[in-house]
Design a protein around this motif. Sequence first.
Motif, PDB file in Angstrom:
ATOM      1  N   SER A  73       0.697  -0.907   0.390  1.00  0.00           N
ATOM      2  CA  SER A  73       0.064  -0.396  -0.565  1.00  0.00           C
ATOM      3  C   SER A  73       0.907   1.103   0.065  1.00  0.00           C
ATOM      4  N   PRO A  74       0.317   2.377  -0.315  1.00  0.00           N
ATOM      5  CA  PRO A  74       1.015   3.284  -0.690  1.00  0.00           C
ATOM      6  C   PRO A  74       1.397   4.244   0.739  1.00  0.00           C
ATOM      7  N   HIS A  75       2.595   3.927   0.721  1.00  0.00           N
ATOM      8  CA  HIS A  75       2.835   4.942   2.483  1.00  0.00           C
ATOM      9  C   HIS A  75       4.070   5.639   1.927  1.00  0.00           C
ATOM     10  N   THR A  76       4.776   5.930   3.303  1.00  0.00           N
ATOM     11  CA  THR A  76       6.092   6.839   3.360  1.00  0.00           C
ATOM     12  C   THR A  76       7.082   5.909   4.205  1.00  0.00           C
ATOM     13  N   HIS A  77       8.678   5.672   3.680  1.00  0.00           N
ATOM     14  CA  HIS A  77       9.615   5.850   4.259  1.00  0.00           C
ATOM     15  C   HIS A  77      10.599   6.495   4.553  1.00  0.00           C
ATOM     16  N   PHE A  78      11.533   5.726   5.635  1.00  0.00           N
ATOM     17  CA  PHE A  78      13.031   6.775   6.484  1.00  0.00           C
ATOM     18  C   PHE A  78      14.367   6.053   6.071  1.00  0.00           C
ATOM     19  N   ARG A  79      15.091   6.656   5.346  1.00  0.00           N
ATOM     20  CA  ARG A  79      15.945   5.585   5.840  1.00  0.00           C
ATOM     21  C   ARG A  79      17.633   6.120   6.187  1.00  0.00           C
ATOM     22  N   CYS A  80      17.618   5.850   6.978  1.00  0.00           N
ATOM     23  CA  CYS A  80      19.208   5.924   7.973  1.00  0.00           C
ATOM     24  C   CYS A  80      20.814   6.165   6.933  1.00  0.00           C
ATOM     25  N   GLN A  81      21.154   7.300   6.956  1.00  0.00           N
ATOM     26  CA  GLN A  81      21.953   7.796   6.047  1.00  0.00           C
ATOM     27  C   GLN A  81      23.002   6.578   6.997  1.00  0.00           C
ATOM     28  N   ARG A  82      23.057   6.883   8.290  1.00  0.00           N
ATOM     29  CA  ARG A  82      24.531   5.782   8.612  1.00  0.00           C
ATOM     30  C   ARG A  82      24.457   4.341   8.616  1.00  0.00           C
ATOM     31  N   LEU A  91       2.895   8.851   8.048  1.00  0.00           N
ATOM     32  CA  LEU A  91       2.410   9.976   8.002  1.00  0.00           C
ATOM     33  C   LEU A  91       1.380   8.871   6.377  1.00  0.00           C
ATOM     34  N   PRO A  92       0.155  10.231   6.672  1.00  0.00           N
ATOM     35  CA  PRO A  92      -0.886   9.438   5.349  1.00  0.00           C
ATOM     36  C   PRO A  92      -0.219  10.318   4.197  1.00  0.00           C
ATOM     37  N   TYR A  93      -0.361   9.092   3.219  1.00  0.00           N
ATOM     38  CA  TYR A  93      -0.279   8.997   1.633  1.00  0.00           C
ATOM     39  C   TYR A  93      -0.881  10.579   0.778  1.00  0.00           C
ATOM     40  N   ASP A  94      -0.452  11.620  -0.023  1.00  0.00           N
ATOM     41  CA  ASP A  94      -0.863  12.437  -0.123  1.00  0.00           C
ATOM     42  C   ASP A  94      -1.451  12.868  -1.318  1.00  0.00           C
ATOM     43  N   GLY A  95      -2.947  11.870  -2.063  1.00  0.00           N
ATOM     44  CA  GLY A  95      -2.867  12.090  -3.678  1.00  0.00           C
ATOM     45  C   GLY A  95      -2.851  13.605  -4.031  1.00  0.00           C
ATOM     46  N   GLY A  96      -2.834  14.349  -3.175  1.00  0.00           N
ATOM     47  CA  GLY A  96      -2.677  15.625  -3.929  1.00  0.00           C
ATOM     48  C   GLY A  96      -1.457  16.092  -4.630  1.00  0.00           C
ATOM     49  N   LEU A  97      -0.256  15.228  -4.575  1.00  0.00           N
ATOM     50  CA  LEU A  97       1.346  14.998  -4.533  1.00  0.00           C
ATOM     51  C   LEU A  97       0.491  14.609  -6.695  1.00  0.00           C
ATOM     52  N   ASP A  98      -0.011  13.509  -6.262  1.00  0.00           N
ATOM     53  CA  ASP A  98       0.076  13.019  -6.967  1.00  0.00           C
ATOM     54  C   ASP A  98      -0.221  13.436  -8.663  1.00  0.00           C
ATOM     55  N   ALA A  99      -1.730  14.411  -8.365  1.00  0.00           N
ATOM     56  CA  ALA A  99      -3.105  15.859  -9.140  1.00  0.00           C
ATOM     57  C   ALA A  99      -1.888  16.366  -9.650  1.00  0.00           C
ATOM     58  N   LEU A 100      -0.477  17.309  -8.308  1.00  0.00           N
ATOM     59  CA  LEU A 100      -0.090  18.452  -9.239  1.00  0.00           C
ATOM     60  C   LEU A 100       0.951  17.999  -9.732  1.00  0.00           C
ATOM     61  N   ALA A 101       1.455  16.537  -9.783  1.00  0.00           N
ATOM     62  CA  ALA A 101       2.081  16.063 -10.463  1.00  0.00           C
ATOM     63  C   ALA A 101       1.618  15.887 -12.223  1.00  0.00           C
ATOM     64  N   ALA A 102       0.483  15.927 -12.325  1.00  0.00           N
ATOM     65  CA  ALA A 102      -0.272  14.719 -13.130  1.00  0.00           C
ATOM     66  C   ALA A 102      -0.077  16.527 -14.593  1.00  0.00           C
ATOM     67  N   GLY A 103       0.658  17.509 -14.767  1.00  0.00           N
ATOM     68  CA  GLY A 103       0.076  18.108 -14.833  1.00  0.00           C
ATOM     69  C   GLY A 103       0.912  18.537 -16.401  1.00  0.00           C
ATOM     70  N   ASP A 104       0.744  19.048 -17.775  1.00  0.00           N
ATOM     71  CA  ASP A 104       1.707  18.660 -19.460  1.00  0.00           C
ATOM     72  C   ASP A 104       1.331  17.945 -19.896  1.00  0.00           C
ATOM     73  N   GLY A 105       0.336  16.806 -19.500  1.00  0.00           N
ATOM     74  CA  GLY A 105      -0.159  15.438 -20.006  1.00  0.00           C
ATOM     75  C   GLY A 105       0.413  14.682 -19.278  1.00  0.00           C
ATOM     76  N   ARG A 106       1.390  14.397 -18.079  1.00  0.00           N
ATOM     77  CA  ARG A 106       1.441  13.521 -17.283  1.00  0.00           C
ATOM     78  C   ARG A 106       0.396  13.088 -16.739  1.00  0.00           C
ATOM     79  N   LEU A 107       0.588  11.286 -16.699  1.00  0.00           N
ATOM     80  CA  LEU A 107      -0.191  10.572 -16.519  1.00  0.00           C
ATOM     81  C   LEU A 107       0.403   9.459 -15.421  1.00  0.00           C
ATOM     82  N   VAL A 108       0.057  10.362 -14.002  1.00  0.00           N
ATOM     83  CA  VAL A 108       0.660   9.705 -12.825  1.00  0.00           C
ATOM     84  C   VAL A 108      -0.088   8.777 -12.263  1.00  0.00           C
ATOM     85  N   ARG A 109       0.862   7.370 -11.725  1.00  0.00           N
ATOM     86  CA  ARG A 109      -0.075   6.351 -11.314  1.00  0.00           C
ATOM     87  C   ARG A 109       0.350   6.057  -9.481  1.00  0.00           C
ATOM     88  N   GLY A 110       1.356   6.832  -9.281  1.00  0.00           N
ATOM     89  CA  GLY A 110       1.353   7.325  -7.649  1.00  0.00           C
ATOM     90  C   GLY A 110       2.762   8.115  -7.799  1.00  0.00           C
TER      91      GLY A 110
END
Length: 127
Positions: A73-82, A91-110
């Motif tokens: 399922s869509p979710h956020t990760h944290f990666r330790c650099q050490r 953190l909740p998945y923000d589907g609004g980011l998909d909509a923002l990225a979908a400009g200029d004819g892009r088909l965003v799937r996630g």
Amino acid sequence: MQQRRYSRQREQIYEAVCATNAHPTAEMVYDRLKPEMPRLSLGTVYRNLRQMAAEGRLVELEGTVARFDANISPHTHFRCQRCGAVSDLALPYDGGLDALAAGDGRLVRGHSLCFYGICPACAAEQT
């Protein structure tokens, strides 16, 4: 997509990923299964993990070393650099980011969102 035939070895690899929240590498899965599966090769583990990711059964998290997640399922990760550990963030998945990225004819799937920094265990060692 072609249906792959059942393989007990393949299912044990999948179950090893499902049994942990550590987002294991192929080598971690191999080390976990090798004692009970002496004929298992690291190449077999890599091949099966990548196939399962391509089929959508697992998520492959790219980085210096690929890690695998059974939570598809869509979710956020944290990666330790050490230490390189990967964990889920609540953190909740923000589907609004998909909509923002979908400009200029892009088909965003996630999207995939990963934060980088120092995990609590490594931060405690630094103090």
